[in-house]
Scaffold this active site. Structure first.
Site, PDB file in Angstrom:
ATOM      1  N   LYS A 170      27.398  31.389  38.087  1.00  9.70           N
ATOM      2  CA  LYS A 170      27.758  31.535  39.603  1.00  9.70           C
ATOM      3  C   LYS A 170      26.966  30.365  40.585  1.00  9.70           C
ATOM      4  CE  LYS A 170      28.579  36.452  38.919  1.00  9.70           C
ATOM      5  NZ  LYS A 170      28.982  37.444  39.592  1.00  9.70           N
ATOM      6  N   ASN A 174      28.082  32.888  33.019  1.00 10.20           N
ATOM      7  CA  ASN A 174      28.626  32.295  34.339  1.00 10.20           C
ATOM      8  C   ASN A 174      27.488  32.247  35.264  1.00 10.20           C
ATOM      9  OD1 ASN A 174      29.872  31.938  36.906  1.00 10.20           O
ATOM     10  ND2 ASN A 174      30.688  33.890  36.777  1.00 10.20           N
ATOM     11  N   SER A 228      28.191  43.413  34.375  1.00 14.74           N
ATOM     12  CA  SER A 228      26.993  44.249  34.101  1.00 14.74           C
ATOM     13  C   SER A 228      26.545  44.288  32.858  1.00 14.74           C
ATOM     14  CB  SER A 228      26.994  45.496  34.943  1.00 14.74           C
ATOM     15  OG  SER A 228      26.978  44.748  36.276  1.00 14.74           O
ATOM     16  N   GLU A 249      35.800  36.763  41.886  1.00 13.44           N
ATOM     17  CA  GLU A 249      35.421  36.109  43.160  1.00 13.44           C
ATOM     18  C   GLU A 249      36.224  35.064  43.525  1.00 13.44           C
ATOM     19  OE1 GLU A 249      31.458  35.652  41.465  1.00 13.44           O
ATOM     20  OE2 GLU A 249      31.412  37.700  41.453  1.00 13.44           O
ATOM     21  N   HIS A 259      38.422  33.898  38.047  1.00 15.15           N
ATOM     22  CA  HIS A 259      37.371  34.900  38.351  1.00 15.15           C
ATOM     23  C   HIS A 259      37.562  35.708  39.455  1.00 15.15           C
ATOM     24  CE1 HIS A 259      33.413  36.497  39.117  1.00 15.15           C
ATOM     25  NE2 HIS A 259      33.215  36.499  37.908  1.00 15.15           N
ATOM     26  N   GLY A 314      28.477  42.527  38.779  1.00 10.50           N
ATOM     27  CA  GLY A 314      27.107  42.320  39.707  1.00 10.50           C
ATOM     28  C   GLY A 314      26.805  43.710  40.265  1.00 10.50           C
ATOM     29  N   GLU A 372      37.197  41.867  33.268  1.00 10.42           N
ATOM     30  CA  GLU A 372      36.081  41.804  34.224  1.00 10.42           C
ATOM     31  C   GLU A 372      36.547  42.968  34.961  1.00 10.42           C
ATOM     32  OE1 GLU A 372      32.851  38.636  33.854  1.00 10.42           O
ATOM     33  OE2 GLU A 372      34.451  38.064  35.270  1.00 10.42           O
TER      34      GLU A 372
HETATM   35  C1  PEP Z   1      30.676  37.622  36.255  1.00 11.83           C
HETATM   36  O1  PEP Z   1      30.320  37.084  37.060  1.00 11.83           O
HETATM   37  O2  PEP Z   1      31.597  36.910  35.364  1.00 11.83           O
HETATM   38  C2  PEP Z   1      29.890  38.849  35.616  1.00 11.83           C
HETATM   39  C3  PEP Z   1      30.275  39.322  34.630  1.00 11.83           C
HETATM   40  O3  PEP Z   1      28.616  39.274  36.466  1.00 11.83           O
HETATM   41  P1  PEP Z   1      27.565  40.445  35.958  1.00 11.83           P
HETATM   42  O4  PEP Z   1      27.259  40.011  34.595  1.00 11.83           O
HETATM   43  O5  PEP Z   1      26.448  39.942  36.860  1.00 11.83           O
HETATM   44  O6  PEP Z   1      28.163  41.557  36.612  1.00 11.83           O
END
Ligand code: PEP
Length: 252
Positions: free
Chosen positions: A17, A15, A214, A101, A99, A176, A170
């Protein structure tokens, strides 16, 4: 890669982003193409304006591509939205829906996310349905209830089509932040999600359940070794070709 009747396809989905530019994307994809192929199915979900470039670059290869959102509507007066039909025109295989976000920053409800998933499926895209709890919800012991509610809306809306989705767990507190769920924490939630899917369909065993939050090369192997974790949804690390390639290898 096809799953047999009772096993999910291993998948690693990047992803990006709201990151990248045309030059950086070209370099990243060139490095990734050199690093593959992998046994796991690999894809990148990219910002809308880059779909044309990415489709051209990846066409005919083993890395699939997708978008990070789609409209719940078919077409019409929805300024700023992008339809599933448009994504299909660009050869997208996947689209992320729900997601955190977008749930948090754009007020997306469980039902809206489910409607987006339905619209995606209607156009031949695989929706990657993201679910996850905030830190406050985890601390309050609500993790199971939250992810169950989020997935439940999708199950009820999609009905018999539910085996066609991918689910990504997630935890919001791990996205992040550099703070990943332990393999045991992640597996515990994945197991509950799998049970919920089993109650909805006799094909639950073949639905890919991805972990995101992460994931890095040094924690991917252990996470992906859990019985109900079938790969990952990768944010930050998907922007670095060597890291993303190593994570894809960890799912093989
Ligand atoms: C994501 O945004 O879906 C995600 C898993 O981000 P990160 O790997 O940076 O934590």
């Amino acid at each position: 890669m096809q799953a047999s009747a009772g096993t999910p396809v291993k998948r690693v989905i990047g992803n990006w982003k709201m990151n990248g530019d045309r030059v950086a994307n070209t370099d990243l994809l060139a490095e990734l193409k050199k690093a593959g192929p992998w046994v796991a199915e690999v894809a990148v979900c990219v910002p809308f304006p880059y779909l044309g470039d990415v489709a051209l670059s990846l066409q005919g290869g083993r890395i699939a591509w997708g978008a990070q959102d789609c409209s719940a509507h078919e077409s019409g007066a929805y300024t700023g939205e992008v339809s599933a039909a448009m994504l299909a025109e660009f050869g997208c295989r996947y689209v992320l829906v729900g997601h955190s976000e977008r749930r948090a920053g754009h007020g997306e409800s469980d039902q809206l996310v489910a409607d987006k998933a339905k619209r995606a499926l209607a156009h031949g895209l695989t929706p990657v349905v993201c679910v996850g709890e905030t830190l406050e919800q985890r601390d309050a012991g609500q993790t199971e209830e939250v992810v169950k509610r989020q997935l439940s809306a999708v199950i009820h809306t999609l009905g018999p089509c539910i085996p066609q989705i991918v689910v990504a767990y997630e935890p919001v507190w791990a996205i992040g932040t550099g703070r990943t769920a332990t393999p045991e924490q992640a597996q515990a939630v994945h197991q509950r999600l799998r049970q919920q899917l089993h109650a909805a369909t006799d094909k639950a065993a073949r639905i890919s359940l991805l972990y995101g939050g992460s994931v890095k090369p040094d924690n991917a192997v252990e996470l992906f070794a859990q019985p109900d974790i079938d790969g990952g949804l990768i944010g930050g690390a998907s922007l670095k070709a060597a890291d993303f390639a190593a994570i894809c290898r960890a799912a093989d």
